[in-house]
Design a protein around this motif. Structure first.
Motif, PDB file in Angstrom:
ATOM      1  N   ALA B 217       0.835  -1.199   0.000  1.00 51.71           N
ATOM      2  CA  ALA B 217       0.000   0.000   0.000  1.00 51.71           C
ATOM      3  C   ALA B 217       0.874   1.255   0.000  1.00 51.71           C
ATOM      4  O   ALA B 217       0.653   2.182  -0.790  1.00 51.71           O
ATOM      5  CB  ALA B 217      -0.931  -0.014   1.218  1.00 51.71           C
ATOM      6  N   PHE B 218       1.892   1.266   0.894  1.00 51.60           N
ATOM      7  CA  PHE B 218       2.772   2.436   0.942  1.00 51.60           C
ATOM      8  C   PHE B 218       3.525   2.620  -0.369  1.00 51.60           C
ATOM      9  O   PHE B 218       3.539   3.715  -0.947  1.00 51.60           O
ATOM     10  CB  PHE B 218       3.774   2.296   2.100  1.00 51.60           C
ATOM     11  N   VAL B 219       4.167   1.552  -0.831  1.00 49.57           N
ATOM     12  CA  VAL B 219       4.993   1.662  -2.035  1.00 49.57           C
ATOM     13  C   VAL B 219       4.148   2.093  -3.223  1.00 49.57           C
ATOM     14  O   VAL B 219       4.582   2.884  -4.070  1.00 49.57           O
ATOM     15  CB  VAL B 219       5.715   0.334  -2.309  1.00 49.57           C
ATOM     16  N   SER B 220       2.912   1.575  -3.312  1.00 46.38           N
ATOM     17  CA  SER B 220       2.037   1.954  -4.430  1.00 46.38           C
ATOM     18  C   SER B 220       1.828   3.457  -4.449  1.00 46.38           C
ATOM     19  O   SER B 220       1.834   4.096  -5.509  1.00 46.38           O
ATOM     20  CB  SER B 220       0.677   1.260  -4.291  1.00 46.38           C
ATOM     21  N   ASP B 221       1.637   4.020  -3.239  1.00 43.71           N
ATOM     22  CA  ASP B 221       1.435   5.461  -3.124  1.00 43.71           C
ATOM     23  C   ASP B 221       2.648   6.214  -3.691  1.00 43.71           C
ATOM     24  O   ASP B 221       2.513   7.116  -4.513  1.00 43.71           O
ATOM     25  CB  ASP B 221       1.214   5.798  -1.641  1.00 43.71           C
ATOM     26  N   TRP B 222       3.860   5.811  -3.253  1.00 41.57           N
ATOM     27  CA  TRP B 222       5.073   6.472  -3.722  1.00 41.57           C
ATOM     28  C   TRP B 222       5.261   6.287  -5.228  1.00 41.57           C
ATOM     29  O   TRP B 222       5.643   7.210  -5.943  1.00 41.57           O
ATOM     30  CB  TRP B 222       6.305   5.912  -2.988  1.00 41.57           C
ATOM     31  N   PHE B 223       4.987   5.050  -5.700  1.00 43.41           N
ATOM     32  CA  PHE B 223       5.153   4.720  -7.114  1.00 43.41           C
ATOM     33  C   PHE B 223       4.264   5.615  -7.983  1.00 43.41           C
ATOM     34  O   PHE B 223       4.710   6.205  -8.972  1.00 43.41           O
ATOM     35  CB  PHE B 223       4.778   3.245  -7.306  1.00 43.41           C
ATOM     36  N   VAL B 224       2.995   5.739  -7.575  1.00 36.85           N
ATOM     37  CA  VAL B 224       2.053   6.544  -8.357  1.00 36.85           C
ATOM     38  C   VAL B 224       2.449   8.022  -8.319  1.00 36.85           C
ATOM     39  O   VAL B 224       2.365   8.722  -9.342  1.00 36.85           O
ATOM     40  CB  VAL B 224       0.617   6.344  -7.831  1.00 36.85           C
ATOM     41  N   ALA B 225       2.914   8.480  -7.123  1.00 37.93           N
ATOM     42  CA  ALA B 225       3.300   9.891  -7.022  1.00 37.93           C
ATOM     43  C   ALA B 225       4.487  10.206  -7.926  1.00 37.93           C
ATOM     44  O   ALA B 225       4.590  11.308  -8.473  1.00 37.93           O
ATOM     45  CB  ALA B 225       3.636  10.230  -5.570  1.00 37.93           C
TER      46      ALA B 225
END
Lengths: 351, 351, 351
Positions: B217-225
């Motif tokens: 969940a965290f990494v997805s957030d960073w990846f999308v940003a």
């Protein structure tokens, strides 16, 4: 060389000379169109014969490579001259027509004639399955640039680059598929009909091949020059001419041979001859012309086609896949293929 | 837990922390994009491992249900964050790219590698036939709303309602198909490779699963940003990024596993892993995201796609159906699948 | 004539008279629509029964010809009256809906019910393969004029001529396919369920057939007259009415019979009844209505359809081909077919 071969050579020579004389004396365009079309059919047969005999001297592997490389020589010349004359639409229609003519009309006739005479015919389904797969790739390579252009996707404006990329991909797959043919994969034929062949020397075969090639180049020029006035005179649409007339003339000999095989219940041979001819145009001739058109002057050929042509190819690819996939054919399946060809041909009749 | 499993857990933890640090210190967007993409691939592998080990404790039936439900957890998180960021086009392209990447590129590589090494490979055709059927349904569920929108049929203006209805239908069929998988129907594998597995306790498996889930969940957030600035920096089109880069990164592990199976001549496993991964995205993840998007804020996801994406899916579905239907594969068929992937990828290159 | 036959005749007579009375006394349009729709279903069943009994007296060959010629008599009358009332869209939607209803919804229900009860069901794949082939031809015959019209190809403006040509081609193939059915080709059934039939005299069968035919003609008139006010009252779109309601009502009896066969594990019969019904509409009724519409006054019927209808037909043809080609069916395949029907029906819901 036997008598039939002499007759073919003499006939091809005579009709080629006749086409030349008519052109020099500026005869009626329709007459030139018909005679040079006939000459192209003869020369195509001669190229096929000489390739075969040359291959017989060089080994069966070489035959496959030679046939893949030279089998569509006359059509290649017609394509080049037509592109130089700016007749992009005719070239595209003739390429598609050549594929449709083989995989629908000629295959349909072969199944129809063979099925009426022999009932349900069985064949190794491996060959048509491989060809179906490769044909679907070719359809995709035509569909994607056409869709890019007509849907105005972000790549619109780059149709030429996209067409070149698609052409390279098709050629890579085509070249890769030749060793499969040679190893007997998709064209492995269970019971080869033994034909007593009078051997040709390499020299004789080469001379005939070169002669037929040069003849094809000249006749193609005359044929293309007569095309536009003949169309105007006959009030046929350019698309119909390319799709039906040019396409059927260019493949007349393979067509007759394929149907004869089917009539003799040699279904594997019939399918191999007919569908390989279609495949060589789709996967070989088409991308070669796209790449050549960059260098020969005249119009650049792209893979952006009339959408209806692409739809016709897609329908034909799906129908012939479904019909041949099970390794059986009936006359009704043949009639169905001919019916689809008729529907497509009629839709291009009105110009 | 054995050493390789420890390395995977430690690696996933390390790269996740690294991605977090880079994000906090606002490092270069391309770097964050690459590292967090790598972290997602590791976390996806970890989720897969923990699901498998948890399933081993709960029985084989539960494994199937768990894998269907959690197998695409990281992709689900990426989808959710991307939708919240309004990147609908990227999400749609990534979903389609995930399907195309598996059913064309990875399946093609598997057939190519396996075929070069082992010649014609044979497999139970039941699995790919069921998957082909279900994939065609998914293609239809994407094609119909796209056509409604682009053809301006009377239902245009109701694309969201139509998409919801299609999503519900897909999910019903997907859920119904899980017991078939469990009973061994489409994923029934003839000779299971016996792997000595160090048992995990339910507690350990659950902890790892929850940890990997939270990490995803965290990494997805960073990846999308990092996605949009990275794209801008690299001058790649958003569609190409979603279709090729995001899609391949998200499935990296299944891909490697699938190709390894093919290289070891375990075709049934290869096909099951590769095509099931594609199917879970088409029939599971896609409708779930459509329905979730109604509640999570941000853009609503509909099944109205770029028409070229739908056409690409249609071509891919037909080609892979024709190739796998007969239960045999060759390297040439693999090359043909890769060729189609290349054609589609090129057509989205220009932004 | 046995008791069940008497009940059918009496029932058909009673409901026909009732529909007539309601029409004469100008009852509520929805009521007339429902009652005359029910009457049409009864009369269709009666035509089927009388055709069968007449055929039993004339030999099995004649049965096939009679069924091909008269099997869709009530639908033919509905089509004629609807065309005279200018309801071209409803007729086209009903024709497509009749094909989709059979080859997706009813076939799907048969596979679903049969599969739940008997597991994987096996059948002779010859019948569905022939029908798949012919159905693809019919789809092409609808797709090509539709594309010509919507792509504005040079043949646009000649849609009527093109439609007539396509209709003639379809009819030629249809007529040619009848002897195949008679020789037992595509409808050859391995184990005929022996049913003790009370013989009808030729006279009785003819009287019932003529009576049911005349009844159908009257009821069709009332049904069509009530159609538009009923649609307006119920706020359903005309396309949805034609596609779903008219289509399912017109085939109610074949549908029940087909599903019963599947439930009794007589898959060959189920598939033959369901798919032949679909085929007769596609290859027989549709072109007959196109040609008849030139002479009966009212709107001329062309094969230019709403593009979404053609796309739906194409998706249905491909999915049902892939599902039936291998000669096996499962309940999941049935559910998939029903799912596609649902997707299509929903997309026509909004008017």
């Amino acid at each position: 060389m036997n008598r039939r071969e002499w007759i073919l050579i003499a006939g091809a020579f005579a009709i080629t000379v006749l086409a030349g004389i008519l052109t020099v004396f500026q005869a009626n365009a329709v007459l030139i169109f018909v005679i040079s079309g006939g000459a192209l059919a003869f020369l195509a047969a001669l190229v096929g014969l000489a390739t075969d005999r040359l291959g017989a001297q060089l080994g069966s592997g070489a035959t496959g490579v030679l046939q893949s490389a030279l089998g569509n020589l006359p059509e290649l010349f017609v394509g080049i001259f037509a592109l130089r004359a700016g007749l992009t639409n005719v070239v595209q229609a003739a390429l598609v027509g050549s594929i449709l003519g083989n995989s629908l009309f000629v295959l349909g006739l072969a199944f129809f004639v063979g099925g009426l005479r022999w009932g349900t015919q069985r064949f190794t389904s491996e060959t048509p399955r491989v060809i179906a797969t490769l044909t679907l790739l070719a359809v995709a390579a035509l569909a994607v640039p056409t869709l890019v252009h007509n849907l105005h996707t972000p790549a619109a404006g780059h149709e030429e680059g996209l067409s070149i990329a698609c052409a390279v991909i098709l050629l890579v797959v085509f070249v890769a598929s030749i060793p499969v043919s040679l190893r007997g994969g998709p064209t492995k034929l269970p019971k080869e009909p033994v034909v007593q062949v009078h051997a040709w020397s390499i020299r004789l075969a080469t001379v005939v091949l070169v002669g037929a090639g040069i003849g094809s180049a000249f006749v193609s020029d005359w044929f293309v020059a007569a095309l536009t006035p003949a169309i105007d005179f006959l009030h046929i649409s350019a698309a119909f001419t390319g799709l039906v007339i040019v396409a059927l003339a260019g493949n007349a000999v393979e067509n007759v041979v394929g149907i004869q095989f089917a009539a003799r219940n040699q279904s594997d041979y019939a399918i191999s001859v007919i569908l390989n001819s279609s495949l060589q145009v789709a996967l070989g001739l088409t991308p070669v012309l796209v790449l050549l058109s960059l260098f020969i002057g005249g119009a650049h050929l792209t893979l952006v086609l009339a959408p209806l042509l692409v739809a016709a190819l897609g329908l034909a690819a799906i129908l012939s896949t479904v019909i041949t996939y099970d390794g059986e054919s009936t006359w009704l399946e043949g009639l169905t293929l001919i019916g689809l060809y008729g529907i497509i041909a009629v839709s291009f009749w009105w110009g």
